[in-house]
Scaffold this active site. Structure first.
Site, PDB file in Angstrom:
ATOM      1  N   HIS A  94       0.801  -1.218   0.000  1.00 43.93           N
ATOM      2  CA  HIS A  94       0.000   0.000   0.000  1.00 43.93           C
ATOM      3  C   HIS A  94       0.836   1.270   0.000  1.00 43.93           C
ATOM      4  O   HIS A  94       0.288   2.367  -0.149  1.00 43.93           O
ATOM      5  CB  HIS A  94      -0.985   0.005   1.178  1.00 43.93           C
ATOM      6  N   ASP A 132      -9.983  -0.403   3.818  1.00 45.86           N
ATOM      7  CA  ASP A 132      -8.793  -0.975   4.444  1.00 45.86           C
ATOM      8  C   ASP A 132      -9.124  -1.357   5.882  1.00 45.86           C
ATOM      9  O   ASP A 132      -9.936  -0.697   6.535  1.00 45.86           O
ATOM     10  CB  ASP A 132      -7.683   0.090   4.435  1.00 45.86           C
ATOM     11  N   HIS A 152      -6.828  -1.001   8.011  1.00 47.52           N
ATOM     12  CA  HIS A 152      -5.914  -0.114   8.720  1.00 47.52           C
ATOM     13  C   HIS A 152      -6.053   1.316   8.217  1.00 47.52           C
ATOM     14  O   HIS A 152      -6.418   1.550   7.066  1.00 47.52           O
ATOM     15  CB  HIS A 152      -4.470  -0.590   8.520  1.00 47.52           C
ATOM     16  N   ASP A 169      -3.527   3.625   7.971  1.00 43.99           N
ATOM     17  CA  ASP A 169      -2.363   4.058   7.190  1.00 43.99           C
ATOM     18  C   ASP A 169      -2.103   5.547   7.348  1.00 43.99           C
ATOM     19  O   ASP A 169      -1.728   6.243   6.392  1.00 43.99           O
ATOM     20  CB  ASP A 169      -2.543   3.696   5.707  1.00 43.99           C
ATOM     21  N   HIS A 171       4.135   1.086   4.266  1.00 47.14           N
ATOM     22  CA  HIS A 171       2.786   0.861   3.753  1.00 47.14           C
ATOM     23  C   HIS A 171       1.720   1.318   4.750  1.00 47.14           C
ATOM     24  O   HIS A 171       0.538   1.392   4.396  1.00 47.14           O
ATOM     25  CB  HIS A 171       2.567  -0.612   3.355  1.00 47.14           C
ATOM     26  N   ASP A 197      -7.519  -2.002  -0.349  1.00 51.13           N
ATOM     27  CA  ASP A 197      -6.571  -2.946   0.239  1.00 51.13           C
ATOM     28  C   ASP A 197      -7.293  -4.275   0.431  1.00 51.13           C
ATOM     29  O   ASP A 197      -8.352  -4.336   1.069  1.00 51.13           O
ATOM     30  CB  ASP A 197      -6.066  -2.414   1.581  1.00 51.13           C
ATOM     31  N   ASP A 231      -6.773  -6.544   2.351  1.00 50.92           N
ATOM     32  CA  ASP A 231      -6.937  -6.977   3.741  1.00 50.92           C
ATOM     33  C   ASP A 231      -8.170  -6.375   4.404  1.00 50.92           C
ATOM     34  O   ASP A 231      -8.472  -6.689   5.561  1.00 50.92           O
ATOM     35  CB  ASP A 231      -5.675  -6.720   4.573  1.00 50.92           C
ATOM     36  N   GLU A 255      -1.774  -5.162  -1.894  1.00 49.04           N
ATOM     37  CA  GLU A 255      -1.470  -6.108  -0.813  1.00 49.04           C
ATOM     38  C   GLU A 255      -1.884  -7.545  -1.090  1.00 49.04           C
ATOM     39  O   GLU A 255      -2.047  -8.345  -0.164  1.00 49.04           O
ATOM     40  CB  GLU A 255      -2.055  -5.632   0.522  1.00 49.04           C
TER      41      GLU A 255
END
Length: 312
Positions: free
Chosen positions: A104, A127, A129, A131, A144, A236, A238, A281
């Site tokens: 990312h 995402d 997360h 970030d 990332h 992303d 994830d 990712e």
């Protein structure tokens, strides 16, 4: 409302792996391409420009160019600079840039190029997360987890890139205003990120919000917040629950279901405002063959969803 009617799409294969500690994210773009992405998109009516992988190699580097809390920053900055220029050029040529990551950290480059060409762009960040870290707040030093933190326009001043080797190109670069960003699917947020989201007033929909409102209302609220802007989608893999996307580096249980993940793409496509996107990712080295194939296939299907595929 911005309505973008594109005919041409440009695949920008960004095989970045230095923004995180695992090998394998650099193979994501190749596997998506080999999985038949170009054919899938031409069947949706797109005309595809498929150029070679971007060359991010940097052969001469000083050891001092890698501060401990910004791992591989010279390599990440070098790649980001290249990607930013290419993305900006493709937008000005009238193409839809679809960036295939890579980890990312590629978003540092993709967002820089997009904001140079379209400063008013709204960003939907799907995402697990946030970030939103910077080197001074990151627990891992992995870049990332920093693209939004580095590019965010903080009230106490934008990040000082002169102290980050490899990032000179961003000293006077574009910045993201908090109102330009919406998070969808957050479920693993660091303490400093949590504070900044609240203090900056960033619109954020966690998995608790998805459970509470349903993905339909969440996406309606997200799109309403960014109404009137061209949209960039940063997806992303994830963000999806590891049961459906096991081949990724920072798995967190309790993510988007298969259908929720597709709905995000479908409703953004239906808005008519999507002008650029990246997907990141995918890392086949972090699962067995079945898990890797399942994750790549999910990535392909998510791309077709946000590029216009519908059930009927």
């Amino acid at each position: 409302m911005y309505i973008y009617i594109y005919i041409y799409i440009s695949f920008l294969r960004a095989p970045q792996t230095y923004g995180q500690p695992f090998v394998g994210t650099d193979s994501g773009p190749r596997l998506l391409r080999e999985g038949g992405l170009a054919t899938m998109l031409t069947q949706l009516g797109w005309r595809v420009e498929d150029i070679a992988d971007l060359d991010f190699s940097l052969h001469e580097m000083q050891e001092s160019a890698n501060p401990a809390n910004a791992r591989n920053c010279a390599l990440v900055g070098h790649a980001s600079n290249i990607l930013a220029d290419v993305v900006e050029t493709k937008i000005k040529e009238g193409l839809f840039p679809l960036i295939l990551g890579g980890d990312h950290s590629v978003a540092i480059g993709s967002l820089t190029g997009i904001l140079r060409a379209r400063p008013n762009t709204g960003i939907i960040w799907v995402d697990a997360h946030a970030d939103l870290n910077i080197p001074e707040t990151s627990g891992s030093g992995n870049m990332h987890g920093m693209p939004l933190g580095l590019l965010m326009d903080h009230p106490d001043g934008a990040y000082d890139f002169s102290k980050l080797p490899g990032f000179d190109f961003l000293v006077d670069g574009p910045r993201i205003s908090p109102e330009q960003l919406v998070y969808v699917g957050l479920r693993d947020v660091d303490p400093t990120e949590r504070l900044w989201i609240k203090d900056l007033g960033i619109k954020a929909f966690t998995m608790t919000d998805v459970d509470n409102y349903g993905i339909g209302q969440v996406m309606s609220k997200a799109l309403d917040h960014l109404k009137g802007r061209p949209l960039h989608l940063s997806y992303d893999i994830d963000s999806v629950d590891p049961a459906d996307a096991p081949a990724t580096g920072t798995r967190v249980r309790g993510g988007l279901t298969y259908r929720e993940a597709h709905f995000v793409g479908e409703i953004i496509a239906r808005s008519g405002s999507l002008a650029s996107a990246d997907i990141v990712e995918v890392n086949p080295s972090l699962s067995d063959d079945d898990g890797a194939n399942e994750t790549v296939e999910l990535g392909l299907q998510l791309i077709t969803s946000f590029m216009g595929k519908s059930i009927i």
